[in-house]
Design a protein around this motif. Structure first.
Motif, mmCIF file in Angstrom:
data_model
loop_
_atom_site.group_PDB
_atom_site.id
_atom_site.type_symbol
_atom_site.label_atom_id
_atom_site.label_comp_id
_atom_site.label_asym_id
_atom_site.label_seq_id
_atom_site.Cartn_x
_atom_site.Cartn_y
_atom_site.Cartn_z
ATOM 1 N N ASP A 21 0.848 -1.184 0.000
ATOM 2 C CA ASP A 21 0.000 0.000 0.000
ATOM 3 C C ASP A 21 0.891 1.244 0.000
ATOM 4 O O ASP A 21 2.123 1.154 -0.004
ATOM 5 C CB ASP A 21 -0.957 0.008 1.191
ATOM 6 N N LYS A 22 0.262 2.407 -0.004
ATOM 7 C CA LYS A 22 1.001 3.671 -0.078
ATOM 8 C C LYS A 22 1.957 3.818 1.108
ATOM 9 O O LYS A 22 3.095 4.269 0.958
ATOM 10 C CB LYS A 22 0.012 4.841 -0.101
ATOM 11 N N GLU A 23 1.479 3.409 2.281
ATOM 12 C CA GLU A 23 2.312 3.520 3.483
ATOM 13 C C GLU A 23 3.574 2.677 3.351
ATOM 14 O O GLU A 23 4.675 3.115 3.704
ATOM 15 C CB GLU A 23 1.516 3.079 4.712
ATOM 16 N N MET A 24 3.448 1.461 2.853
ATOM 17 C CA MET A 24 4.614 0.592 2.706
ATOM 18 C C MET A 24 5.599 1.164 1.699
ATOM 19 O O MET A 24 6.820 1.128 1.918
ATOM 20 C CB MET A 24 4.190 -0.817 2.294
ATOM 21 N N LEU A 25 5.093 1.710 0.601
ATOM 22 C CA LEU A 25 5.979 2.283 -0.410
ATOM 23 C C LEU A 25 6.801 3.430 0.171
ATOM 24 O O LEU A 25 8.003 3.543 -0.077
ATOM 25 C CB LEU A 25 5.162 2.779 -1.608
ATOM 26 N N ILE A 26 6.160 4.261 0.984
ATOM 27 C CA ILE A 26 6.847 5.409 1.583
ATOM 28 C C ILE A 26 7.873 4.948 2.613
ATOM 29 O O ILE A 26 9.010 5.434 2.647
ATOM 30 C CB ILE A 26 5.822 6.365 2.223
ATOM 31 N N ASN A 27 7.484 3.988 3.463
ATOM 32 C CA ASN A 27 8.373 3.553 4.536
ATOM 33 C C ASN A 27 9.561 2.760 4.015
ATOM 34 O O ASN A 27 10.680 2.887 4.538
ATOM 35 C CB ASN A 27 7.587 2.728 5.557
ATOM 36 N N VAL A 28 9.355 1.944 3.003
ATOM 37 C CA VAL A 28 10.478 1.226 2.413
ATOM 38 C C VAL A 28 11.448 2.210 1.746
ATOM 39 O O VAL A 28 12.670 2.036 1.805
ATOM 40 C CB VAL A 28 9.977 0.177 1.400
ATOM 41 N N GLN A 29 10.902 3.282 1.150
ATOM 42 C CA GLN A 29 11.763 4.304 0.555
ATOM 43 C C GLN A 29 12.637 4.963 1.620
ATOM 44 O O GLN A 29 13.814 5.281 1.370
ATOM 45 C CB GLN A 29 10.924 5.360 -0.164
ATOM 46 N N MET A 30 12.092 5.155 2.822
ATOM 47 C CA MET A 30 12.883 5.740 3.911
ATOM 48 C C MET A 30 14.068 4.833 4.252
ATOM 49 O O MET A 30 15.189 5.307 4.491
ATOM 50 C CB MET A 30 12.003 5.936 5.154
ATOM 51 N N TYR A 31 13.831 3.536 4.271
ATOM 52 C CA TYR A 31 14.904 2.566 4.529
ATOM 53 C C TYR A 31 15.957 2.618 3.426
ATOM 54 O O TYR A 31 17.167 2.626 3.689
ATOM 55 C CB TYR A 31 14.283 1.174 4.634
ATOM 56 N N LEU A 32 15.508 2.688 2.182
ATOM 57 C CA LEU A 32 16.432 2.762 1.051
ATOM 58 C C LEU A 32 17.254 4.044 1.094
ATOM 59 O O LEU A 32 18.460 4.041 0.800
ATOM 60 C CB LEU A 32 15.662 2.691 -0.267
ATOM 61 N N ASP A 33 16.609 5.149 1.473
ATOM 62 C CA ASP A 33 17.323 6.427 1.579
ATOM 63 C C ASP A 33 18.430 6.338 2.625
ATOM 64 O O ASP A 33 19.519 6.899 2.453
ATOM 65 C CB ASP A 33 16.353 7.554 1.941
ATOM 66 N N TYR A 34 18.140 5.636 3.715
ATOM 67 C CA TYR A 34 19.150 5.508 4.782
ATOM 68 C C TYR A 34 20.359 4.721 4.283
ATOM 69 O O TYR A 34 21.508 5.094 4.541
ATOM 70 C CB TYR A 34 18.540 4.820 6.000
ATOM 71 N N ILE A 35 20.106 3.636 3.579
ATOM 72 C CA ILE A 35 21.213 2.849 3.028
ATOM 73 C C ILE A 35 22.000 3.672 2.008
ATOM 74 O O ILE A 35 23.236 3.627 1.967
ATOM 75 C CB ILE A 35 20.687 1.548 2.397
ATOM 76 N N ASP A 36 21.296 4.449 1.195
ATOM 77 C CA ASP A 36 21.980 5.321 0.231
ATOM 78 C C ASP A 36 22.891 6.308 0.935
ATOM 79 O O ASP A 36 24.003 6.606 0.460
ATOM 80 C CB ASP A 36 20.954 6.072 -0.620
ATOM 81 N N ASP A 37 22.433 6.846 2.078
ATOM 82 C CA ASP A 37 23.239 7.809 2.835
ATOM 83 C C ASP A 37 24.531 7.162 3.335
ATOM 84 O O ASP A 37 25.587 7.811 3.387
ATOM 85 C CB ASP A 37 22.434 8.350 4.020
ATOM 86 N N ILE A 38 24.456 5.892 3.729
ATOM 87 C CA ILE A 38 25.658 5.186 4.159
ATOM 88 C C ILE A 38 26.578 4.928 2.961
ATOM 89 O O ILE A 38 27.779 5.183 3.000
ATOM 90 C CB ILE A 38 25.307 3.834 4.826
ATOM 91 N N PHE A 39 25.983 4.430 1.900
ATOM 92 C CA PHE A 39 26.750 3.960 0.750
ATOM 93 C C PHE A 39 27.465 5.088 0.019
ATOM 94 O O PHE A 39 28.549 4.867 -0.554
ATOM 95 C CB PHE A 39 25.818 3.205 -0.199
#
Length: 385
Positions: A72-90
């Motif tokens: 759902d929309k909530e999952m898409l947004i929250n998974v993107q937050m996780y991906l953004d965090y990994i991008d910040d590390i990488f």
């Protein structure tokens, strides 16, 4: 998916209560009432892994079913937050990213293995990053001294140290649904000391008389807790505060608990509540097969619901019963939290100018909780469940 008996996700249980391993093995199989939440969490992890391996955003998979769950929309947004965090590390490291990677820590724990959500290796800093996505919205989880992440880190160390000179490990937990992000860095020597501790606790689980140890950490997710004699004993003794000091002071007309007594009792309430809930659930199962002596099932209170659609019911109540439309239909503006679920990351930032942030009620937490202490009046105080 198979799981190690001494798995990372159950490590708080088996490390704190070695006997729980054999106790759970004796338990009859039951239906997992939380399976829908588990499926949702699995779907979020599958979506995140797919995005990381393909390089495509979550929005690209909004019509794809993961583990029987359509994001759902909530999952898409929250998974993107996780991906953004990994991008910040990488973006700050030179190295490699490993997604849903199986790690083996059997060097320390017999038969020990698990699957880490993401492991990043920084060649410049000789550092392993272990990142864990927690999709639940209930309990905040922290990286510091987290046994699950340390077991993942041991497995990652075993996997990569033959090739790289690993000097330290940094562990991260991302809980996007409650905006909780936590990280903890330790030198490799400290991780290896934890490995020795894990070996000792794992060996205890193999003993015929493996020790029981009831605690909030050990019992929270233990499927044997409603049958556990040790937990029952500890729970029933929770209110038995040591009042031996009362014989050494002048007696008072009405014996009262001291502030210290209250703090001891309050610290044990989560464990007591957990045990009571487990016993209630087990009793509900036993009473259905007439195994709960002295109790029976009776019919619950009836409830009523409309047979037709809301639109048809409203029309009928207005046309046939003479009610006013405003009497039949009530509505209220959605909350900020509900609205945020419908918006993307940039829109959520713009939304901030449309609402005020109001401080929540104060709550009692353990003294070592990471949140700063408040100075508050009794008028502002509330105990949250």
């Amino acid at each position: 998916m198979s799981h190690a008996k001494l798995s990372p996700s159950a490590s708080e249980r088996w490390m704190n209560c070695p006997a729980s391993v054999k106790a759970i093995a004796l338990m009859p199989e039951t239906v997992d009432e939380s399976s829908s939440f588990a499926a949702e969490g699995t779907a979020a992890h599958d979506l995140a892994a797919t995005c990381l391996t393909t390089g495509m955003p979550p929005e690209s998979f909004k019509h794809t079913v993961f583990s029987g769950y359509l994001p759902d929309k909530e999952m898409l947004i929250n998974v993107q937050m996780y991906l953004d965090y990994i991008d910040d590390i990488f973006k700050d490291i030179y190295g490699s990213l490993h997604v849903e990677i199986k790690v083996d820590y059997s060097r320390w724990v017999q038969g020990g293995y698990g699957t880490s959500d993401a492991i990043l290796f920084d060649k410049n800093d000789n550092c392993i990053h272990v990142v864990d996505l927690k999709y639940g919205r209930g309990i905040e989880v922290y990286a510091e001294n987290n046994t699950q992440l340390q077991l993942y880190a041991l497995g990652a160390y075993e996997k990569f140290n033959k090739k790289y000179n690993i000097q330290k490990v940094k562990m991260h937990i991302v809980q996007p649904r409650i905006n909780n992000i936590s990280s903890w860095e330790i030198p490799i020597g400290q991780l290896l000391e934890f490995g020795e501790y894990a070996t000792h606790r794992a060996n205890l689980t193999l003993l015929p008389n493996a020790p029981f140890s009831a605690s909030e950490e050990a019992c929270q997710w233990c499927s044997a807790k409603s049958y556990c004699e040790e937990l029952a004993k500890v729970s029933l003794e929770t209110m038995s505060v040591d009042f031996s000091n009362l014989t050494q002071i002048e007696p008072v007309e009405v014996p009262m608990l001291t502030a210290k007594d209250i703090s001891v009792i309050y610290a044990k309430l989560p464990l007591l509540k957990s045990w009571i809930k487990a016993v209630e659930d087990t009793a509900k199962n036993l009473v259905q097969t007439d195994e709960l002596e002295g109790f029976k099932l009776v019919a619950g209170r009836n409830s009523r619901k409309w047979k037709f659609s809301d639109e048809d019911i409203v029309k009928m109540l207005v046309d046939e019963f003479g009610l006013e439309p405003e009497q039949v239909v009530t509505s209220e503006t959605i909350s900020v939290a509900q609205c945020e679920k419908l918006l993307d990351k940039d829109s959520k930032k713009e939304l901030k100018s449309y609402y005020d942030s109001i401080s929540g009620k104060a709550q009692i937490v353990p003294a070592d909780d990471k949140r700063p202490a408040l100075e508050t009046s009794l008028d502002d105080f509330d105990i949250l469940e």
